[in-house]
Design a protein around this motif. Structure first.
Motif, mmCIF file in Angstrom:
data_model
loop_
_atom_site.group_PDB
_atom_site.id
_atom_site.type_symbol
_atom_site.label_atom_id
_atom_site.label_comp_id
_atom_site.label_asym_id
_atom_site.label_seq_id
_atom_site.Cartn_x
_atom_site.Cartn_y
_atom_site.Cartn_z
ATOM 1 N N ARG A 225 -10.453 -0.885 7.201
ATOM 2 C CA ARG A 225 -9.409 -0.344 6.332
ATOM 3 C C ARG A 225 -9.398 -1.070 4.985
ATOM 4 O O ARG A 225 -9.228 -0.446 3.918
ATOM 5 C CB ARG A 225 -8.058 -0.490 7.005
ATOM 6 C CG ARG A 225 -7.811 0.555 8.100
ATOM 7 C CD ARG A 225 -6.482 0.295 8.773
ATOM 8 N NE ARG A 225 -6.222 1.320 9.791
ATOM 9 C CZ ARG A 225 -5.183 1.260 10.642
ATOM 10 N NH1 ARG A 225 -4.351 0.200 10.584
ATOM 11 N NH2 ARG A 225 -5.002 2.213 11.517
ATOM 12 N N GLN A 226 -9.577 -2.384 5.041
ATOM 13 C CA GLN A 226 -9.611 -3.154 3.786
ATOM 14 C C GLN A 226 -10.773 -2.717 2.904
ATOM 15 O O GLN A 226 -10.654 -2.588 1.685
ATOM 16 C CB GLN A 226 -9.716 -4.638 4.100
ATOM 17 C CG GLN A 226 -8.439 -5.218 4.729
ATOM 18 C CD GLN A 226 -8.588 -6.695 5.089
ATOM 19 O OE1 GLN A 226 -9.661 -7.274 4.879
ATOM 20 N NE2 GLN A 226 -7.507 -7.284 5.623
ATOM 21 N N GLU A 227 -11.905 -2.495 3.557
ATOM 22 C CA GLU A 227 -13.089 -2.093 2.795
ATOM 23 C C GLU A 227 -12.901 -0.707 2.197
ATOM 24 O O GLU A 227 -13.289 -0.455 1.042
ATOM 25 C CB GLU A 227 -14.328 -2.080 3.709
ATOM 26 C CG GLU A 227 -14.746 -3.488 4.132
ATOM 27 C CD GLU A 227 -15.927 -3.463 5.092
ATOM 28 O OE1 GLU A 227 -16.270 -2.341 5.557
ATOM 29 O OE2 GLU A 227 -16.474 -4.517 5.411
ATOM 30 N N VAL A 228 -12.264 0.185 2.935
ATOM 31 C CA VAL A 228 -12.030 1.549 2.431
ATOM 32 C C VAL A 228 -11.030 1.505 1.271
ATOM 33 O O VAL A 228 -11.189 2.192 0.257
ATOM 34 C CB VAL A 228 -11.488 2.454 3.565
ATOM 35 C CG1 VAL A 228 -11.016 3.784 3.018
ATOM 36 C CG2 VAL A 228 -12.576 2.682 4.598
ATOM 37 N N SER A 229 -9.997 0.664 1.424
ATOM 38 C CA SER A 229 -8.991 0.581 0.361
ATOM 39 C C SER A 229 -9.556 -0.033 -0.906
ATOM 40 O O SER A 229 -9.184 0.354 -2.021
ATOM 41 C CB SER A 229 -7.810 -0.301 0.849
ATOM 42 O OG SER A 229 -7.178 0.291 1.977
ATOM 43 N N ALA A 230 -10.485 -0.934 -0.801
ATOM 44 C CA ALA A 230 -11.073 -1.587 -1.975
ATOM 45 C C ALA A 230 -11.999 -0.643 -2.735
ATOM 46 O O ALA A 230 -12.248 -0.797 -3.946
ATOM 47 C CB ALA A 230 -11.842 -2.832 -1.542
ATOM 48 N N GLY A 231 -12.487 0.392 -2.107
ATOM 49 C CA GLY A 231 -13.375 1.343 -2.745
ATOM 50 C C GLY A 231 -14.763 0.763 -2.968
ATOM 51 O O GLY A 231 -15.042 -0.350 -2.591
ATOM 52 N N PRO A 232 -15.638 1.541 -3.675
ATOM 53 C CA PRO A 232 -17.013 1.090 -3.915
ATOM 54 C C PRO A 232 -17.032 -0.158 -4.801
ATOM 55 O O PRO A 232 -16.230 -0.283 -5.703
ATOM 56 C CB PRO A 232 -17.670 2.259 -4.615
ATOM 57 C CG PRO A 232 -16.728 3.421 -4.440
ATOM 58 C CD PRO A 232 -15.371 2.880 -4.228
ATOM 59 N N ALA A 233 -17.925 -1.061 -4.512
ATOM 60 C CA ALA A 233 -18.032 -2.278 -5.304
ATOM 61 C C ALA A 233 -18.612 -1.957 -6.672
ATOM 62 O O ALA A 233 -19.456 -1.083 -6.792
ATOM 63 C CB ALA A 233 -18.906 -3.282 -4.580
#
Length: 233
Positions: A225-233
């Protein structure tokens, strides 16, 4: 003629009586079963005396007065035993056995002897029991015993026949079978307890494993979820 007829009749009766006695002695002496002829007349008189003195509940009285039971044992007159009895009790001869019941009685026998005394006070003439005797060489022996007052002697108890069969092997087999069943029940109970412990262990392991798996899944889901919320790097 009348006198001669009476003499002839009397002689015939005497001969028949003698023949009957010989037949009885042969049956008694040669029987393969241990047979005893006993005289309980003095025992009967002693018990009658106790009744006259006021004793009513003989069961409770004899239970509380073991000395009376012992006295009654001594009052039994042993009249005769057969050859099978001499062999069964490892006696040298009849005289050894006819000295008294205390030579073959055990604590268990004395307890069972009370049943015969109570039976006499009730006017009974038959008794069947299993008890423990000892031979003259000291071995304990389980026996099946039949106690019977001879017909015509019910009032005095002066002629009592006792037959005894050695059931030691049967009793030992029964005891071994009982021990086997007890062990089997114990093993069965232990097996049930082991199965129950194993079920609990498996349930606990599954619970812990599932709990750990769910916890790990929750952590991974949080990271995702954290990775999805942060979006693409």
């Amino acid at each position: 003629d009348g006198v001669m007829s009476d003499i002839t009749a009397r002689k015939g009766m005497d001969d028949a009586l003698h023949e009957s006695e010989v037949r009885y002695r042969s049956l008694f002496e040669d029987s393969p079963i241990s047979l005893w002829e006993e005289d309980f007349s003095e025992v009967k008189k002693h018990l009658d005396g106790l009744r006259e003195s006021g004793v009513r509940d003989f069961r409770a009285y004899l239970e509380a007065n073991h000395a009376v039971v012992e006295e009654c044992q001594r009052l039994v007159k042993l009249v005769d035993v057969n050859k099978a009895t001499v062999s069964l009790y490892h006696a040298a001869d009849k005289k050894e056995l006819l000295q008294g019941l205390d030579r073959i009685f055990t604590d268990r026998t004395s307890k069972d002897f009370q049943k015969a005394l109570i039976l006499i006070t009730e006017g009974g003439t038959r008794l069947e029991a299993e008890t423990v005797h000892r031979t003259l060489t000291g071995e304990r022996m389980y026996v099946s015993l039949w106690w019977l007052v001879a017909p015509g002697h019910e009032k005095t108890y002066d002629k009592v026949f006792v037959s005894i069969v050695d059931i030691t092997k049967r009793k030992k087999a029964e005891d071994q079978l009982l021990t086997y069943h007890r062990r089997l029940r114990s093993l069965s109970a232990e097996l049930s307890m082991t199965e129950e412990r194993e079920r609990r262990r498996i349930a606990t392991d599954l619970h812990d494993h599932i709990g750990q798996t769910l916890a790990m899944a929750k952590i991974k889901l949080g990271i995702l979820r954290q990775e999805v919320s942060a979006g693409p790097a």
